[in-house]
Design a protein around this motif. Structure first.
Motif, PDB file in Angstrom:
ATOM      1  N   GLY A 191       0.779  -1.230   0.000  1.00 39.03           N
ATOM      2  CA  GLY A 191       0.000   0.000   0.000  1.00 39.03           C
ATOM      3  C   GLY A 191       0.807   1.274   0.000  1.00 39.03           C
ATOM      4  N   THR A 192       2.079   1.196  -0.341  1.00 35.54           N
ATOM      5  CA  THR A 192       2.925   2.396  -0.377  1.00 35.54           C
ATOM      6  C   THR A 192       2.330   3.430  -1.329  1.00 35.54           C
ATOM      7  N   PHE A 193       2.284   4.692  -0.899  1.00 33.41           N
ATOM      8  CA  PHE A 193       1.662   5.749  -1.697  1.00 33.41           C
ATOM      9  C   PHE A 193       2.661   6.520  -2.558  1.00 33.41           C
ATOM     10  N   ALA A 194       3.904   6.669  -2.110  1.00 35.44           N
ATOM     11  CA  ALA A 194       4.926   7.458  -2.823  1.00 35.44           C
ATOM     12  C   ALA A 194       4.461   8.894  -3.009  1.00 35.44           C
ATOM     13  N   PRO A 195       4.252   9.630  -1.917  1.00 35.32           N
ATOM     14  CA  PRO A 195       3.629  10.957  -1.991  1.00 35.32           C
ATOM     15  C   PRO A 195       4.411  11.992  -2.786  1.00 35.32           C
ATOM     16  N   PHE A 196       5.724  11.869  -2.817  1.00 31.08           N
ATOM     17  CA  PHE A 196       6.524  12.914  -3.448  1.00 31.08           C
ATOM     18  C   PHE A 196       6.910  12.596  -4.889  1.00 31.08           C
ATOM     19  N   ASN A 197       6.470  11.454  -5.389  1.00 32.27           N
ATOM     20  CA  ASN A 197       6.681  11.158  -6.807  1.00 32.27           C
ATOM     21  C   ASN A 197       5.770  12.035  -7.654  1.00 32.27           C
TER      22      ASN A 197
END
Length: 425
Positions: A191-197
């Motif tokens: 469920g990793t979102f990777a907010p800063f990508n």
């Protein structure tokens, strides 16, 4: 000037999306989003028939939410700007509300959308609307485009269930809202979102199609993340032959840690590592194998050595006759990749406590035997020879083997293999 503004608007929206607005004064709701186009599989050459975003691109196109960057390409990896995101959110909001709002041309092109968004609380003011937007900012703007009843929860996502969205992040509420609604499900199995990508057009297609069509939303559960407190590997360093495999085991505490262990090699030309920690030697050299779990890492140094020209023996023993005559039997595979014309095996006889024993007749502790090949690659060199008369022989060690290849080259290898096996007849 008016033509220039219209051209700018058309070009920008071709990179963004073209929402199909419903008739004026329609009732608010997701039913205002209707399919207005027909998608033909293969019409975009960069959208394969079976990817994680294929069905989303089709839905986004048919709902009129997005179009291609050209007639034949969708530009799946293209990035969105803040201005394009505000335009998307403003059109989503207007269509859902069914208020018949018309966006007029403006200079710059996105100003009409910015004005609408600020008036309706969709976003804050940004200093640069041409900047590429992050996934976190995109989520915050898009959640303001629809009311809470349009994004009702269908999933259980516990607090701390999204591993890279801290509770104090300004994008926390927006991301959890989209996860619980099934609009977002993360970039991997945890469920990793990777907010800063930076967000891509393919990702936008998935989000938009799920926002307007609840049947496309994903059902899943994310339990709270249990972070590791320690991570160790089964060996700090090890040696493996080129072409051979060896497993590393990662031990994580606590045992109920929910984050996965991932593996990497500092030099894949020397050694590779699989997702289960299996290391494969490639070429001679050294590489660092790294295991990672959450914020913790552990390393092990692997030394890949050349495959020994003669493999470990598949048969290795000696027999003793009634007068202490020692006959050696040996079988070792030719791993050199070349034909061996001649090979000489040098051995040492050992007494019961591991010291060199002495030949009863010649008073020597060692013996050698030379054989004539050829021995093809993959075949075995064989020894069957009465080596001497040794009364105190408890073991035989093959110290070195001289190899003479068919190509004229020679090599002496340190073999250092010992057998304590004696057969009696």
């Amino acid at each position: 000037m008016m033509k220039k503004r219209l051209l700018s608007l058309v070009l920008t929206l071709s990179l963004c999306l073209s929402l199909c607005l419903t008739p004026a004064l329609a009732a608010a709701g997701l039913s205002n989003f209707t399919k207005s186009k027909t998608y033909t599989p293969g019409q975009f050459t960069d959208v394969a028939s079976s990817t994680w975003y294929t069905s989303a691109v089709q839905a986004a196109y048919e709902y009129g939410l997005m179009q291609g960057s050209s007639d034949t390409t969708f530009n799946v990896n293209g990035k969105l700007t803040i201005g394009e995101t505000v335009a998307i959110a403003s059109r989503l909001h207007a269509t859902y509300q069914g208020n018949g709002y018309t966006f007029t041309a403006s200079e710059p092109w996105y100003q009409t959308y910015v004005d609408y968004a600020l008036t309706n609380g969709i976003c804050q003011a940004y200093p640069d609307y041409t900047a590429v937007i992050s996934r976190a900012s995109f989520a915050m703007i898009l959640t303001n485009a629809l009311p809470p009843e349009a994004l009702t929860a269908i999933n259980t996502v516990e607090e701390n269930g999204i591993p890279d969205v801290p509770s104090d992040a300004n994008y926390h509420d927006a991301v959890y809202l989209l996860y619980r609604a099934g609009v977002l499900s993360g970039t991997n199995s945890t469920g990793t979102f990777a907010p800063f990508n930076q967000i891509t057009r393919a990702e936008v297609a998935v989000i938009l199609s799920s926002m307007v069509d609840p049947s496309l939303r994903k059902s899943f559960t994310l339990k709270a993340v249990v972070k590791p407190t320690s991570l160790t590997l089964s060996a700090p360093n090890f040696v493996v032959d080129a072409g051979a495999k060896q497993s590393l085991k990662a031990t994580v505490a606590p045992a109920n840690t929910t984050l996965p262990v991932t593996w990497s090699s500092s030099n894949t030309n020397v050694a590779t590592v699989a997702s289960d920690g299996t290391v494969t030697g490639v070429t001679p050299g050294t590489a660092t194998i790294t295991a990672k779990c959450g914020s913790l890492t552990a390393t092990s140094v692997v030394t890949v050595q050349k495959v020994p020209p003669i493999g470990k023996p598949t048969g290795f023993f000696f027999t003793r006759n009634s007068v202490n005559g020692i006959t050696l039997s040996f079988d070792g595979r030719n791993n050199s990749g070349k034909a061996i014309n001649y090979y000489t095996v040098h051995v040492t006889f050992l007494d019961p406590i591991g010291n060199p024993a002495y030949d009863e007749i010649t008073h020597k502790a060692t013996a050698s035997v030379r054989y004539v090949g050829p021995v093809s690659p993959g075949r075995s060199i064989l020894v069957y020879k009465l080596m001497g008369y040794v009364p105190a022989c408890d073991a035989i060690r093959i110290d070195t083997i001289d190899l003479e290849y068919a190509d004229g080259t020679k090599e002496t290898i340190v073999y250092n293999q010992t057998t304590h096996r004696e057969e009696h007849f």
